[in-house]
Design a protein around this motif. Structure first.
Motif, PDB file in Angstrom:
ATOM      1  N   SER A 140      -3.251  -0.523   8.558  1.00  0.00           N
ATOM      2  CA  SER A 140      -1.845  -0.301   8.806  1.00  0.00           C
ATOM      3  C   SER A 140      -0.699  -0.395   7.869  1.00  0.00           C
ATOM      4  O   SER A 140       0.386   0.012   7.756  1.00  0.00           O
ATOM      5  N   THR A 141      -0.924  -1.639   6.711  1.00  0.00           N
ATOM      6  CA  THR A 141      -0.144  -2.158   5.900  1.00  0.00           C
ATOM      7  C   THR A 141      -0.128  -0.786   4.705  1.00  0.00           C
ATOM      8  O   THR A 141       1.071  -0.573   4.126  1.00  0.00           O
ATOM      9  N   THR A 142      -1.144  -0.376   4.407  1.00  0.00           N
ATOM     10  CA  THR A 142      -1.255   0.734   3.146  1.00  0.00           C
ATOM     11  C   THR A 142      -0.653   1.935   4.091  1.00  0.00           C
ATOM     12  O   THR A 142      -0.029   2.773   3.203  1.00  0.00           O
ATOM     13  N   ALA A 143      -0.791   2.350   5.088  1.00  0.00           N
ATOM     14  CA  ALA A 143      -0.343   3.604   5.826  1.00  0.00           C
ATOM     15  C   ALA A 143       1.084   3.663   5.747  1.00  0.00           C
ATOM     16  O   ALA A 143       1.836   4.430   5.532  1.00  0.00           O
ATOM     17  N   ALA A 144       1.744   2.335   6.038  1.00  0.00           N
ATOM     18  CA  ALA A 144       3.386   2.190   6.035  1.00  0.00           C
ATOM     19  C   ALA A 144       3.808   2.395   4.701  1.00  0.00           C
ATOM     20  O   ALA A 144       4.882   3.164   4.330  1.00  0.00           O
ATOM     21  N   ALA A 145       3.100   1.865   3.684  1.00  0.00           N
ATOM     22  CA  ALA A 145       3.515   1.952   2.304  1.00  0.00           C
ATOM     23  C   ALA A 145       3.640   3.496   1.807  1.00  0.00           C
ATOM     24  O   ALA A 145       3.975   3.836   1.109  1.00  0.00           O
ATOM     25  N   ALA A 146       2.178   3.922   2.219  1.00  0.00           N
ATOM     26  CA  ALA A 146       2.066   5.376   1.753  1.00  0.00           C
ATOM     27  C   ALA A 146       3.158   6.159   2.599  1.00  0.00           C
ATOM     28  O   ALA A 146       3.652   7.323   1.666  1.00  0.00           O
ATOM     29  N   GLU A 147       3.653   6.038   3.668  1.00  0.00           N
ATOM     30  CA  GLU A 147       4.561   6.964   4.276  1.00  0.00           C
ATOM     31  C   GLU A 147       5.832   6.770   3.486  1.00  0.00           C
ATOM     32  O   GLU A 147       6.405   7.535   3.320  1.00  0.00           O
ATOM     33  N   ALA A 148       6.104   5.752   3.044  1.00  0.00           N
ATOM     34  CA  ALA A 148       7.468   5.327   2.323  1.00  0.00           C
ATOM     35  C   ALA A 148       7.326   6.064   1.055  1.00  0.00           C
ATOM     36  O   ALA A 148       8.318   6.518   0.458  1.00  0.00           O
ATOM     37  N   MET A 149       6.183   6.030   0.312  1.00  0.00           N
ATOM     38  CA  MET A 149       6.081   6.645  -1.027  1.00  0.00           C
ATOM     39  C   MET A 149       6.017   7.977  -1.047  1.00  0.00           C
ATOM     40  O   MET A 149       6.660   8.750  -1.679  1.00  0.00           O
ATOM     41  N   PHE A 150       5.395   8.668   0.262  1.00  0.00           N
ATOM     42  CA  PHE A 150       5.407  10.148   0.272  1.00  0.00           C
ATOM     43  C   PHE A 150       6.605  10.811   0.384  1.00  0.00           C
ATOM     44  O   PHE A 150       7.130  11.623  -0.092  1.00  0.00           O
ATOM     45  N   ALA A 151       7.355   9.905   1.593  1.00  0.00           N
ATOM     46  CA  ALA A 151       8.723  10.346   1.694  1.00  0.00           C
ATOM     47  C   ALA A 151       9.628  10.472   0.344  1.00  0.00           C
ATOM     48  O   ALA A 151      10.588  11.326   0.148  1.00  0.00           O
ATOM     49  N   ALA A 152       9.737   9.378  -0.362  1.00  0.00           N
ATOM     50  CA  ALA A 152      10.250   9.133  -1.661  1.00  0.00           C
ATOM     51  C   ALA A 152       9.934  10.362  -2.595  1.00  0.00           C
ATOM     52  O   ALA A 152      10.946  11.008  -3.269  1.00  0.00           O
ATOM     53  N   ALA A 153       8.546  10.660  -2.733  1.00  0.00           N
ATOM     54  CA  ALA A 153       8.222  11.706  -3.683  1.00  0.00           C
ATOM     55  C   ALA A 153       8.839  13.152  -3.082  1.00  0.00           C
ATOM     56  O   ALA A 153       9.250  13.903  -3.951  1.00  0.00           O
ATOM     57  N   ALA A 154       8.918  13.353  -1.836  1.00  0.00           N
ATOM     58  CA  ALA A 154       9.377  14.369  -1.379  1.00  0.00           C
ATOM     59  C   ALA A 154      10.861  14.692  -1.453  1.00  0.00           C
ATOM     60  O   ALA A 154      11.425  15.871  -1.824  1.00  0.00           O
ATOM     61  N   ARG A 155      11.434  13.695  -1.546  1.00  0.00           N
ATOM     62  CA  ARG A 155      12.908  13.575  -2.072  1.00  0.00           C
ATOM     63  C   ARG A 155      13.440  14.093  -3.231  1.00  0.00           C
ATOM     64  O   ARG A 155      14.354  14.506  -3.658  1.00  0.00           O
ATOM     65  N   ASP A 156      12.339  13.727  -4.070  1.00  0.00           N
ATOM     66  CA  ASP A 156      12.257  14.152  -5.581  1.00  0.00           C
ATOM     67  C   ASP A 156      11.747  15.483  -5.860  1.00  0.00           C
ATOM     68  O   ASP A 156      11.438  15.868  -6.950  1.00  0.00           O
ATOM     69  N   GLY A 157      11.435  16.001  -4.598  1.00  0.00           N
ATOM     70  CA  GLY A 157      10.827  17.506  -4.770  1.00  0.00           C
ATOM     71  C   GLY A 157       9.202  17.600  -5.303  1.00  0.00           C
ATOM     72  O   GLY A 157       8.716  18.374  -5.576  1.00  0.00           O
TER      73      GLY A 157
END
Length: 292
Positions: A140-157
C-alpha cells in the motif's frame, strides 16, 4: 567499475550502443536479471499463500509536491549498517532486514526472511496497467507513492505504465526453475533471481513501461520518456533506479532502467543529493555480485 552514473546523468549513447552489441553477442538475458523475462515459463502450483487482486486504492492528490508515504511502515528495529554509512545521517532509521521496512535490502547475499514472505497489504494502484493479476499489485505504501509519481509524470506529458509489480514466491520458483532446466543454474543466476531473493516479492519494487510502448525490458528503454523522467524525478516520490548502469559488480544485476524501488522520500532524495548510485553503498552493506 564506472562511478560516473550519478543521479540525473544517463549513460552515453555510445555506451548504450556498445551494451546493445554485448547483448546481441549472447548475454542478453543478463539485463533482465531481476525482472520478468519476456519468455518466462508458466507458473506452477505453489504451496505459498495465494494473492488475489484487491480493489484499486483511492488515487492520491495530483499535487506536484511529493507526499510522505512512509507512515505505514515499521521503524522499530535499528538498521544494520555501520554508523559511518551515508544513511546514518538521516533523522529516521529503518530496518534493513524486516520485509515490512522501506529500507529492506534484498540482493544475492541478503535473502528474504521468511523466504516465502507475502506482504500483508497488497493493493492495486490507480495507475495505467500493462499487466493483471498479482503482477498489478504493490504494497500500500509503494502504491500510494506510485500514484503520486505517475500523476506528476502525466502532468509533464509523460505516460508511465506499471509493467510488473508483485511476484509471489511460487511464481519465482516456477520462473527460476524453468531457467535452470533450460540453461543450467550458472546461467539461470544471471537471468533470474533465486526464489526468496527477488525484490518483486517484497511489494517495494516494480517495473515501469513507457506509454508509447517502445523498448520494453531492453537497454534502449533508458532513452524512453518514462525512464528519463523517472531517473530525474523518482527520488521526489521515494524511488531509486535499483540496478543502475555499470554497477552490477555491486548490485549483482545489469542495468535495468525500468526497475524502480521505493526507499522513502528522505532516503531517495539524500541518495540523489550525494550522488550515490546503489542502495548497498547508501545503507553500508557489502556488494553482492553473486550468490555465496
Amino acid at each position: 567499475m564506472c562511478h560516473n552514473c550519478v543521479a540525473g546523468l544517463g549513460p552515453s549513447a555510445a555506451s548504450r550502443r556498445s551494451f546493445a552489441r554485448f547483448l546481441a553477442a549472447g548475454a542478453g538475458l543478463t539485463v533482465l536479471a531481476a525482472c520478468t523475462p519476456p519468455e518466462a515459463p508458466a507458473v506452477a502450483p505453489s504451496s505459498s499463500p495465494s494473492v488475489s487482486a484487491s480493489p484499486a486504492v483511492t488515487s492520491v492528490s495530483a499535487s506536484p509536491s511529493p507526499v510522505p508515504v512512509e507512515s505505514s511502515t515499521a521503524a522499530v528495529e535499528p538498521p544494520a549498517p555501520s554508523p559511518a554509512s551515508p544513511s546514518a545521517a538521516l533523522p529516521r532509521q529503518f530496518s534493513l532486514t524486516d520485509p515490512a521496512s522501506p529500507w529492506l535490502v534484498v540482493n544475492k547475499h541478503r535473502p528474504l526472511v521468511p523466504a516465502d514472505y507475502v506482504p500483508a497489504d497488497l493493493v492495486q494502484p490507480n495507475v495505467q496497467l500493462a499487466v493483471s493479476g498479482e503482477a498489478a499489485l504493490l504494497n500500500s505504501t509503494t502504491a500510494a507513492a506510485a500514484e503520486a509519481m505517475f500523476a506528476a509524470a502525466a502532468r509533464d506529458g509523460v505516460v508511465m505504465t506499471l509493467a510488473s509489480g508483485y511476484r509471489s514466491y511460487g511464481t519465482q520458483v516456477a520462473t527460476y526453475n524453468g531457467y535452470v532446466a533450460a540453461r543450467g543454474q550458472a546461467d539461470a543466476d544471471t537471468a533470474s533471481a533465486r526464489p526468496g531473493y527477488s525484490e518483486h516479492q517484497t511489494g517495494w519494487a516494480f517495473d515501469i513501461g513507457d506509454g508509447g510502448g517502445g523498448c520494453g525490458f531492453q537497454p534502449c528503454f533508458a532513452d524512453q520518456p518514462a525512464a528519463v523522467w523517472a531517473k530525474a524525478n523518482g527520488h521526489r516520490f521515494g524511488f531509486v533506479v535499483r540496478y543502475p548502469w555499470m554497477f552490477h559488480p555491486i548490485t549483482g544485476y545489469y542495468y535495468e532502467p525500468w526497475h524502480l524501488r521505493f526507499i522513502g522520500v528522505e532516503a531517495a532524495t539524500d541518495m540523489a543529493a550525494r550522488g550515490i548510485s546503489t542502495v548497498e553503498e547508501y545503507f553500508g552493506v557489502e556488494a553482492a555480485p553473486g550468490y555465496p
